[in-house]
Scaffold this motif. Structure first.
Motif, mmCIF file in Angstrom:
data_model
loop_
_atom_site.group_PDB
_atom_site.id
_atom_site.type_symbol
_atom_site.label_atom_id
_atom_site.label_comp_id
_atom_site.label_asym_id
_atom_site.label_seq_id
_atom_site.Cartn_x
_atom_site.Cartn_y
_atom_site.Cartn_z
ATOM 1 N N GLN A 7 8.115 6.843 -8.236
ATOM 2 C CA GLN A 7 7.469 5.528 -8.168
ATOM 3 C C GLN A 7 8.437 4.435 -8.635
ATOM 4 N N PRO A 8 8.858 3.540 -7.719
ATOM 5 C CA PRO A 8 9.869 2.528 -8.072
ATOM 6 C C PRO A 8 9.354 1.437 -9.010
ATOM 7 N N ILE A 9 8.052 1.203 -9.037
ATOM 8 C CA ILE A 9 7.496 0.144 -9.872
ATOM 9 C C ILE A 9 6.913 0.695 -11.161
ATOM 10 N N GLY A 10 6.262 1.837 -11.068
ATOM 11 C CA GLY A 10 5.657 2.441 -12.249
ATOM 12 C C GLY A 10 4.281 2.990 -11.943
ATOM 13 N N GLY A 11 3.852 3.945 -12.749
ATOM 14 C CA GLY A 11 2.556 4.565 -12.513
ATOM 15 C C GLY A 11 1.403 3.593 -12.563
ATOM 16 N N TRP A 12 1.567 2.510 -13.318
ATOM 17 C CA TRP A 12 0.495 1.517 -13.430
ATOM 18 C C TRP A 12 0.173 0.893 -12.071
ATOM 19 N N TYR A 13 1.219 0.740 -11.238
ATOM 20 C CA TYR A 13 0.996 0.097 -9.935
ATOM 21 C C TYR A 13 0.174 1.005 -9.026
ATOM 22 N N ALA A 14 0.491 2.293 -9.002
ATOM 23 C CA ALA A 14 -0.274 3.243 -8.193
ATOM 24 C C ALA A 14 -1.734 3.265 -8.641
ATOM 25 N N THR A 49 0.825 -1.209 0.000
ATOM 26 C CA THR A 49 0.000 0.000 0.000
ATOM 27 C C THR A 49 0.857 1.257 0.000
ATOM 28 N N GLY A 50 1.991 1.216 0.695
ATOM 29 C CA GLY A 50 2.861 2.390 0.749
ATOM 30 C C GLY A 50 3.426 2.750 -0.610
ATOM 31 N N ILE A 51 3.885 1.742 -1.347
ATOM 32 C CA ILE A 51 4.403 1.992 -2.692
ATOM 33 C C ILE A 51 3.275 2.480 -3.601
ATOM 34 N N GLY A 52 2.079 1.933 -3.383
ATOM 35 C CA GLY A 52 0.939 2.357 -4.181
ATOM 36 C C GLY A 52 0.541 3.798 -3.952
ATOM 37 N N LEU A 53 0.906 4.344 -2.803
ATOM 38 C CA LEU A 53 0.578 5.742 -2.498
ATOM 39 C C LEU A 53 1.465 6.726 -3.247
ATOM 40 N N ILE A 54 2.597 6.244 -3.786
ATOM 41 C CA ILE A 54 3.524 7.122 -4.504
ATOM 42 C C ILE A 54 2.988 7.346 -5.918
ATOM 43 N N LYS A 55 2.413 8.496 -6.141
ATOM 44 C CA LYS A 55 1.797 8.792 -7.439
ATOM 45 C C LYS A 55 2.764 9.487 -8.391
ATOM 46 N N ASN A 56 3.831 10.067 -7.846
ATOM 47 C CA ASN A 56 4.815 10.771 -8.672
ATOM 48 C C ASN A 56 5.609 9.764 -9.517
ATOM 49 N N ASP A 57 5.517 9.884 -10.849
ATOM 50 C CA ASP A 57 6.187 8.936 -11.732
ATOM 51 C C ASP A 57 7.703 8.964 -11.581
ATOM 52 N N ASP A 58 8.261 10.096 -11.153
ATOM 53 C CA ASP A 58 9.709 10.206 -10.985
ATOM 54 C C ASP A 58 10.183 9.474 -9.735
ATOM 55 N N ILE A 84 8.359 12.663 6.283
ATOM 56 C CA ILE A 84 8.102 11.902 5.051
ATOM 57 C C ILE A 84 9.404 11.338 4.491
ATOM 58 N N LEU A 85 10.411 12.196 4.415
ATOM 59 C CA LEU A 85 11.708 11.761 3.881
ATOM 60 C C LEU A 85 12.313 10.656 4.738
ATOM 61 N N ILE A 86 12.361 10.878 6.037
ATOM 62 C CA ILE A 86 12.960 9.900 6.952
ATOM 63 C C ILE A 86 12.177 8.591 6.922
ATOM 64 N N HIS A 87 10.854 8.689 6.844
ATOM 65 C CA HIS A 87 9.998 7.507 6.808
ATOM 66 C C HIS A 87 10.341 6.636 5.603
ATOM 67 N N PHE A 88 10.382 7.228 4.425
ATOM 68 C CA PHE A 88 10.621 6.457 3.215
ATOM 69 C C PHE A 88 12.047 5.922 3.149
ATOM 70 N N VAL A 89 13.019 6.732 3.571
ATOM 71 C CA VAL A 89 14.411 6.271 3.556
ATOM 72 C C VAL A 89 14.596 5.104 4.527
ATOM 73 N N THR A 90 14.018 5.215 5.708
ATOM 74 C CA THR A 90 14.154 4.153 6.711
ATOM 75 C C THR A 90 13.490 2.873 6.249
ATOM 76 N N VAL A 91 12.311 2.989 5.671
ATOM 77 C CA VAL A 91 11.629 1.807 5.128
ATOM 78 C C VAL A 91 12.505 1.134 4.082
ATOM 79 N N GLY A 92 13.109 1.922 3.195
ATOM 80 C CA GLY A 92 13.968 1.365 2.161
ATOM 81 C C GLY A 92 15.167 0.632 2.730
ATOM 82 N N LEU A 93 15.792 1.215 3.749
ATOM 83 C CA LEU A 93 16.973 0.594 4.356
ATOM 84 C C LEU A 93 16.612 -0.706 5.080
ATOM 85 N N VAL A 94 15.514 -0.666 5.851
ATOM 86 C CA VAL A 94 15.102 -1.870 6.569
ATOM 87 C C VAL A 94 14.672 -2.954 5.590
#
Length: 247
Positions: free
Chosen positions: A41-48, A30-39, A182-192
């Motif tokens: 979005q790690p999977i692609g706009g289709w996933y959002a 769900t978190g990745i799906g919330l990223i609507k910015n195409d720049d 927001i920044l810290i949240h996403f960076v920490t999720v990525g690292l973990v």
């Protein structure tokens, strides 16, 4: 000895392990799906778009993510408070205990053995004058401890920043605090998450580690596995069992 089983995990710790796994899968999806910015979005706009269609819009997707996040954080908070003496303190003490000589050599020897093989380990050890033997480990090996410590701290950071983001429309309205959260949240999720991928590989795919994965269902490991991979813990358990039997 080889076929006897040793108790390694309690039903409570097994439940919390899979509770954590289920929450992480849902929160990542769900978190990745919330990223609507195409720049971004790690999977692609289709996933959002797909996730929004499944949940009936971005607002519902965000609500589902927040509800799961609250359940995840509350579950661990309750578990921590109820089991602070039985589970939390022993766990923290175990993962925070490092022996520089033993644990550094575990990283060196285990790394060589996993990437180059036993023969290469023997050759390199002979060349540089150290023992071609992986040092004995406790309940957790060095790799597991190096994953557990940042994961524990990262979990706290993820929960706190998540709460700040949830309250950003009503209580915490300072844009600087919210943007940093927001920044810290996403960076920490990525690292973990990167650490989780290594954890999953080591527990379920790496040669010789399958009993550790199975133990997260059964709660037990073969005695010969325990002696080979976690000898310090094995010696403690067998010594305690011997005292109980003699007493």
């Amino acid at each position: 000895m080889g076929n006897r089983m040793m108790r390694r995990h309690t039903p409570a710790t097994i439940f919390m392990h899979w509770f954590n796994a289920a929450c992480w899968i849902f929160l990542l999806a769900t978190g990745i799906g919330l990223i609507k910015n195409d720049d971004l979005q790690p999977i692609g706009g289709w996933y959002a778009d797909l996730m929004r269609s499944i949940f009936g819009g971005g607002a519902n997707l965000l609500l589902a993510h927040e509800i799961c996040g609250v359940i995840w954080a509350a579950g661990f908070l309750i578990f921590g408070l109820v089991g602070i003496r039985k589970y939390v303190i022993p766990f923290v003490r175990e993962i925070a205990t490092f022996s520089p000589s033993r644990d550094l050599m575990w990283l060196v020897t285990k790394g060589i053995q996993m990437t180059l093989g036993h023969k290469a380990l023997a050759t390199i050890a002979r060349r540089f004058g150290f023992a071609a033997r992986i040092p004995d480990q406790g309940f957790y090996n060095t790799g597991q401890k190096l994953f557990a410590v940042p994961s524990l701290l990262g979990g706290v950071v993820i929960a706190v920043t998540g709460v700040i983001m949830m309250l950003s429309t009503s209580v915490i309205t300072d844009p600087t605090i919210v943007q940093w959260s927001i920044l810290i949240h996403f960076v920490t999720v990525g690292l973990v998450f990167a650490g989780l991928l290594i954890h999953i590989y080591m527990a379920s795919i790496a040669a010789g580690e399958r009993p550790a994965f199975i133990s997260m269902f059964t709660g037990t490991v073969p005695e010969d596995y325990a002696e080979h991979h976690h000898k310090l813990w094995y010696d403690e358990v067998t010594a305690a069992s011997g005292k109980e039997a003699s007493g």
